[in-house]
Write an enzyme that holds these catalytic residues in place. Structure first.
Site, PDB file in Angstrom:
ATOM      1  N   TYR A 142       0.903  -1.352   0.119  1.00  0.00           N
ATOM      2  CA  TYR A 142      -0.104   0.015   0.018  1.00  0.00           C
ATOM      3  C   TYR A 142       0.939   1.186  -0.039  1.00  0.00           C
ATOM      4  O   TYR A 142       0.418   2.363  -0.443  1.00  0.00           O
ATOM      5  CB  TYR A 142      -0.937   0.023   1.255  1.00  0.00           C
ATOM      6  CG  TYR A 142      -2.258  -0.770   1.131  1.00  0.00           C
ATOM      7  CD1 TYR A 142      -2.278  -2.154   0.776  1.00  0.00           C
ATOM      8  CD2 TYR A 142      -3.479  -0.019   1.250  1.00  0.00           C
ATOM      9  CE1 TYR A 142      -3.558  -2.688   0.634  1.00  0.00           C
ATOM     10  CE2 TYR A 142      -4.724  -0.643   1.056  1.00  0.00           C
ATOM     11  CZ  TYR A 142      -4.538  -2.005   0.640  1.00  0.00           C
ATOM     12  OH  TYR A 142      -5.893  -2.501   0.725  1.00  0.00           O
ATOM     13  N   LYS A 191       2.973 -15.377   2.750  1.00  0.00           N
ATOM     14  CA  LYS A 191       3.240 -15.983   1.458  1.00  0.00           C
ATOM     15  C   LYS A 191       4.817 -16.162   1.273  1.00  0.00           C
ATOM     16  O   LYS A 191       5.591 -15.915   0.505  1.00  0.00           O
ATOM     17  CB  LYS A 191       2.771 -14.954   0.314  1.00  0.00           C
ATOM     18  CG  LYS A 191       2.576 -15.938  -1.137  1.00  0.00           C
ATOM     19  CD  LYS A 191       1.685 -17.129  -0.996  1.00  0.00           C
ATOM     20  CE  LYS A 191       1.814 -17.855  -2.579  1.00  0.00           C
ATOM     21  NZ  LYS A 191       0.959 -19.000  -2.295  1.00  0.00           N
ATOM     22  N   ASP A 223      -3.108 -17.996   0.554  1.00  0.00           N
ATOM     23  CA  ASP A 223      -4.257 -18.840  -0.220  1.00  0.00           C
ATOM     24  C   ASP A 223      -4.879 -19.878   0.713  1.00  0.00           C
ATOM     25  O   ASP A 223      -6.053 -20.201   0.956  1.00  0.00           O
ATOM     26  CB  ASP A 223      -3.484 -19.656  -1.473  1.00  0.00           C
ATOM     27  CG  ASP A 223      -2.258 -20.382  -1.102  1.00  0.00           C
ATOM     28  OD1 ASP A 223      -1.749 -19.977  -0.057  1.00  0.00           O
ATOM     29  OD2 ASP A 223      -1.647 -20.863  -2.156  1.00  0.00           O
TER      30      ASP A 223
HETATM   31  C1  IPM Z   1     -10.402  -1.070   3.836  1.00  0.00           C
HETATM   32  C2  IPM Z   1     -10.545  -0.623   2.327  1.00  0.00           C
HETATM   33  C3  IPM Z   1      -9.417   0.257   1.924  1.00  0.00           C
HETATM   34  C4  IPM Z   1      -8.527  -0.636   2.153  1.00  0.00           C
HETATM   35  C5  IPM Z   1      -9.506   1.310   0.522  1.00  0.00           C
HETATM   36  C6  IPM Z   1     -10.987   1.670   0.654  1.00  0.00           C
HETATM   37  C7  IPM Z   1      -8.402   1.898   0.330  1.00  0.00           C
HETATM   38  O1  IPM Z   1     -10.943  -1.687   1.365  1.00  0.00           O
HETATM   39  O2  IPM Z   1     -10.268  -0.373   4.680  1.00  0.00           O
HETATM   40  O3  IPM Z   1     -10.331  -2.538   3.846  1.00  0.00           O
HETATM   41  O4  IPM Z   1      -7.974  -1.189   1.102  1.00  0.00           O
HETATM   42  O5  IPM Z   1      -7.632  -0.540   2.945  1.00  0.00           O
END
Ligand code: IPM
Ligand code: MG
Length: 356
Positions: A142, A191, A223
């Protein structure tokens, strides 16, 4: 006591479910003599529309100075253009990163009254499902380097999964601590058969398990874990995992417990400041209709009282009120089953308030 709460209603059903949660908090304030000050802030798609940015500086600044943040949801089809430079989701990542909320607790509890709403068979559900997903929230793919480039005349894109040992240690420690407060079983999901970052993750878990001799530890590949979650969910107590795997597994965990509309979350860092939000998104298809389930957000305020304000009795009061409402047979559309009473967002909020 006085508490300053930054409120970000956001997009879609966000404002509707946040309204109900504020009603609930206000009732708690009255009953227990606390003063909750709410400051409303913009973030997400609505902030892009009005201010040109998903996360205005002011929003982040006010959140930093608050005692807790309550967030509805951000995003929607209007801002979904994959080529867009600004996206509502950047607000979420900006808040998580900007407030250093690296730990995301996502409890998935199957309420007895909601057994019917689970897609799993009774034989699998047995005496219930009670799992806590501990998701790393400010690292991994992320937040890793990403980009596009042309390689040998071909357009390519990349994202990077990277974790340093400190980031892994602090989240795994919370996994162990959470397990110690529950049934002392920790499943680390990775993983490691493929990813180097997972191998580092696994070695940290192994090393730290020496500090927690009472906790039974196992490792599952992602998985296999996603399969085990529907095959035998009762084997799980606490799951600790990376940002991306935690995102996926928590959606799956929510579904087996009835509805994504029921699951709260807490995002925590080093201090007591936390951000509290339902795990569901902005649900644009039902936005503005007054039919969304506010319980995930209401339950998130219970987590706020517990983790940021250290008000356990007040938190329990909200949770008990939710259980009562469900046991009395009231349901929003997402959790409706035969013989129960259909109610809308506002009615559901009122029902909870009346039982506090
Ligand atoms: C969550 C959501 C967010 C994430 C999105 C909206 C960016 O799916 O809080 O789980 O992926 O973290
Ligand atoms: Mg998600």
């Amino acid at each position: 006591m006085n508490f300053n709460i930054a409120v970000i209603p956001g997009d879609g059903i966000g404002p509707e479910v946040v309204d109900e949660s504020i009603k609930v908090l206000s009732k708690i304030g009255e009953k227990y003599n606390h003063n909750f000050e709410f400051e409303f802030l913009q973030a997400g798609g609505c902030a892009i529309d009005s201010l040109g940015t998903p996360l205005p500086d002011k929003t982040l600044e006010v959140c930093k100075k608050s005692d807790a943040v309550l967030l509805g949801a951000v995003g929607g089809p209007k801002w979904d253009d994959p080529n867009a430079k600004v996206r509502p989701e950047q607000a979420l990542l900006g808040l998580r990163g900007g407030l250093n909320l690296y730990c995301n607790l996502r409890p998935a509890l199957l309420y007895k009254a909601l057994k019917e709403a689970s897609p799993l068979k009774d034989t699998i559900i047995g005496d219930g499902i009670d799992i806590c997903v501990v998701r790393e929230l400010t690292g991994g793919i992320y937040f890793g380097e990403r980009g596009r480039e042309v390689v040998d005349g071909v357009v390519s894109a990349y994202d990077t999964e990277r974790y340093n040992i400190k980031e892994i240690e602090r989240i795994v420690r919370i996994g162990f601590d959470t397990a110690m407060k529950r049934n002392k079983k920790l499943t680390s999901v990775d993983k490691a058969n493929i990813l180097e970052s997972s191998r580092l993750w696994r070695s940290v878990v192994e090393e730290m398990s020496k500090d927690y001799p009472e906790v039974e530890v196992n490792h599952l590949y992602i998985d296999n874990a996603s399969m085990q979650l529907v095959k035998d969910p009762r084997q799980f107590d606490v799951i600790v995992t990376s940002n991306m795997f935690g995102d996926i597994l928590s959606d799956e965990a929510s579904m087996i417990t009835g509805s994504i509309g029921m699951l709260p979350s807490a995002s925590l860092g080093e201090g007591t400041l936390g951000m509290y939000e339902p795990i569901h998104g902005s649900a644009p298809d039902i936005a503005g209709k007054g039919i969304a389930n506010p319980l995930a957000t209401i339950l998130s305020t219970a987590m706020m009282l517990r983790y940021s304000f250290n008000l356990e009795d007040e938190a329990k009061d909200i949770e008990n009120a939710v259980v009562k409402v469900l046991e009395e047979g009231y349901r929003t559309g997402d959790i409706k089953s035969e013989g129960t009473t259909l109610v809308g967002t506002k009615e559901m909020g009122d029902l909870v308030v009346e039982r506090i």
